[in-house]
Design an enzyme around this catalytic site. Structure first.
Site, PDB file in Angstrom:
ATOM      1  N   ASP A 113       0.842  -1.226   0.013  1.00 59.85           N
ATOM      2  CA  ASP A 113       0.107  -0.039   0.013  1.00 59.85           C
ATOM      3  C   ASP A 113       0.882   1.325   0.029  1.00 59.85           C
ATOM      4  O   ASP A 113       1.962   1.435   0.600  1.00 59.85           O
ATOM      5  CB  ASP A 113      -0.825   0.129   1.324  1.00 59.85           C
ATOM      6  CG  ASP A 113      -2.182  -1.015   1.259  1.00 59.85           C
ATOM      7  OD1 ASP A 113      -2.063  -1.697   0.059  1.00 59.85           O
ATOM      8  OD2 ASP A 113      -2.919  -0.983   2.235  1.00 59.85           O
TER       9      ASP A 113
ATOM     10  N   LYS B 253      -8.264   0.559  -4.962  1.00 59.44           N
ATOM     11  CA  LYS B 253      -9.514  -0.302  -4.328  1.00 59.44           C
ATOM     12  C   LYS B 253     -10.745   0.645  -4.926  1.00 59.44           C
ATOM     13  O   LYS B 253     -10.993   1.974  -5.027  1.00 59.44           O
ATOM     14  CB  LYS B 253      -9.429  -0.087  -2.859  1.00 59.44           C
ATOM     15  CG  LYS B 253      -8.444  -0.803  -2.163  1.00 59.44           C
ATOM     16  CD  LYS B 253      -8.260  -0.486  -0.790  1.00 59.44           C
ATOM     17  CE  LYS B 253      -6.985  -1.403  -0.083  1.00 59.44           C
ATOM     18  NZ  LYS B 253      -7.191  -2.769  -0.097  1.00 59.44           N
TER      19      LYS B 253
ATOM     20  N   GLY C 203      -5.229  -2.866   8.789  1.00 57.57           N
ATOM     21  CA  GLY C 203      -4.746  -1.550   9.490  1.00 57.57           C
ATOM     22  C   GLY C 203      -4.677  -1.787  11.044  1.00 57.57           C
ATOM     23  O   GLY C 203      -4.529  -1.030  11.970  1.00 57.57           O
TER      24      GLY C 203
ATOM     25  N   ARG D  36      -6.017 -20.554   7.383  1.00 54.23           N
ATOM     26  CA  ARG D  36      -6.135 -21.817   7.976  1.00 54.23           C
ATOM     27  C   ARG D  36      -7.895 -22.391   7.524  1.00 54.23           C
ATOM     28  O   ARG D  36      -7.979 -23.661   7.206  1.00 54.23           O
ATOM     29  CB  ARG D  36      -5.931 -21.945   9.346  1.00 54.23           C
ATOM     30  CG  ARG D  36      -4.396 -21.900   9.662  1.00 54.23           C
ATOM     31  CD  ARG D  36      -4.160 -21.991  11.159  1.00 54.23           C
ATOM     32  NE  ARG D  36      -2.920 -22.104  11.470  1.00 54.23           N
ATOM     33  CZ  ARG D  36      -2.087 -23.283  11.305  1.00 54.23           C
ATOM     34  NH1 ARG D  36      -2.468 -24.212  10.508  1.00 54.23           N
ATOM     35  NH2 ARG D  36      -0.640 -23.055  11.697  1.00 54.23           N
TER      36      ARG D  36
ATOM     37  N   GLY E 107      -3.196  -7.241   8.573  1.00 53.06           N
ATOM     38  CA  GLY E 107      -2.282  -7.263   9.634  1.00 53.06           C
ATOM     39  C   GLY E 107      -0.874  -7.781   9.443  1.00 53.06           C
ATOM     40  O   GLY E 107      -0.132  -7.873  10.414  1.00 53.06           O
TER      41      GLY E 107
ATOM     42  N   GLY F 211      -0.034  -3.540   4.074  1.00 54.60           N
ATOM     43  CA  GLY F 211      -0.544  -2.151   3.961  1.00 54.60           C
ATOM     44  C   GLY F 211       0.362  -1.036   5.068  1.00 54.60           C
ATOM     45  O   GLY F 211       1.227  -0.748   4.702  1.00 54.60           O
ATOM     46  N   SER F 212      -0.388  -0.749   6.053  1.00 58.89           N
ATOM     47  CA  SER F 212      -0.033   0.072   7.119  1.00 58.89           C
ATOM     48  C   SER F 212       1.474  -0.404   7.515  1.00 58.89           C
ATOM     49  O   SER F 212       2.037   0.161   8.146  1.00 58.89           O
ATOM     50  CB  SER F 212      -1.054   0.289   8.179  1.00 58.89           C
ATOM     51  OG  SER F 212      -2.336   0.312   7.560  1.00 58.89           O
TER      52      SER F 212
END
EC number: 4.3.3.6
Length: 318
Positions: free
Chosen positions: A49, A106, A178, A190, A239, A260-261
């Site tokens: 990102d 997005k 995030g 999983r 995450g 991302g973050s």
């Protein structure tokens, strides 16, 4: 991971069984196969990102296979609240001019006009994303109406196959974007992998009832059983914040990773970006993972997902 023996994932729709996906239109089937092939080119890579052209250049120099052009990374969307929409097309164009690797963007779930705009400005992939505010809480975009490949999120096998039926050329875990907390992404991977293992042990009669139970198209369920994996590439997302997180997702069976973050909210974004790319490449070598994980500075501040006040982006659609 099921491959054709050369390390390449079988492209859905390229054989006689796959043709069922988009019957009766052979043209659409051929188009879908092309889109799946484009998504497959990103296999084994990291998608990052970015919110500025400079961040995009850092990602490219670090070895990212693609960038996701955003106005706000998911951590800022969580912190600032409000309605999260498609990014400004001008920003996306600026990011496209800054790099030579593919650029994603997005669109809100169900907002086919945002997707039309993104296709018109030449993005390479569209992510119909639960991270943005829902535009339609009952319908997803009919992705077969577009030339551009789509990415969609899932939490389990049924959700993944429903998105593929709609035309998604790549599936990613939803995780919880995030948060810097990989627990939900692990849970979703999983879940998908466990469902596929159970499916492979079913006889053909059981597959009918199983397809009904997970609300997924029978032909796609059967093909997943035959392949031993999803019919399209599956990336991890939500995450992932450290090289170890990225390697974990690869060892669990993912084809690549979205970050991302976790990069640009960390202490040393350029170094962490390079480390995560190396971790995805060498995900099965603990010595290399230890080396690339050293001296990266502080990771992003994470969010404890056991807190009931934390909004769950992943639950926004099914």
């Amino acid at each position: 991971m099921a491959t054709d023996g050369t390390g390449v994932v079988t492209v859905y729709g390229s054989g006689t069984n796959g043709a069922a996906l988009l019957e009766p239109s052979n043209h659409k089937s051929a188009t879908f196969s092309v889109k799946v092939g484009l998504a497959q080119m990103l296999r084994g890579g990291v998608i990052m990102d970015v919110v500025t052209p400079e961040q995009a250049r850092i990602a490219e120099e670090a070895g990212a296979c693609a960038v996701m052009a955003l106005e706000r990374v998911p951590a800022d969307i969580r912190a600032q609240g409000g309605v999260a929409r498609m990014s400004d097309p001008g920003l996306i164009r600026d990011i496209k001019r800054a790099v030579t690797i593919p650029v994603m963007a997005k669109a809100r779930i169900g907002h086919f006009v945002e997707a039309q705009i993104l296709e018109a400005i030449g993005v390479d992939y569209v992510d119909e994303s639960e991270v943005l505010t829902l535009a339609d809480d009952a319908h997803h975009i009919n992705k077969h109406n577009f030339r551009v490949p789509f990415v969609c999120g899932c939490r389990d096998l049924g959700e993944a196959l429903r998105r593929i039926r709609e035309g998604a050329a790549m599936i990613r875990t939803k995780g919880e974007a995030g948060t810097g907390n990989v627990v939900e992404a692990v849970r979703h991977v999983r879940s998908v992998m466990g469902d596929i293992r159970a499916l492979r042990n079913m006889d053909d009669d059981e597959v009918f009832s199983y397809a009904k139970r997970i609300a997924a198209p029978y032909d796609l369920v059967m093909q997943t059983k035959q392949l031993g994996r999803l019919p399209v590439v599956q990336f991890a997302a939500g995450g992932v914040a450290t090289p170890a997180d990225a390697a974990l997702m690869m060892q669990l069976g993912c084809d690549g990773v979205f970050v991302g973050s976790g990069i640009f909210k960390s202490g040393d974004p350029a170094r962490r970006a390079r480390a995560i790319v190396q971790a995805v490449t060498h995900y099965s070598d603990p010595k290399i993972l230890a080396e690339v994980s050293s001296g990266l500075g502080e990771a992003m501040v994470g969010i404890n997902l056991s807190d009931p006040k934390v909004e769950r982006f992943a639950a926004r659609s099914e």
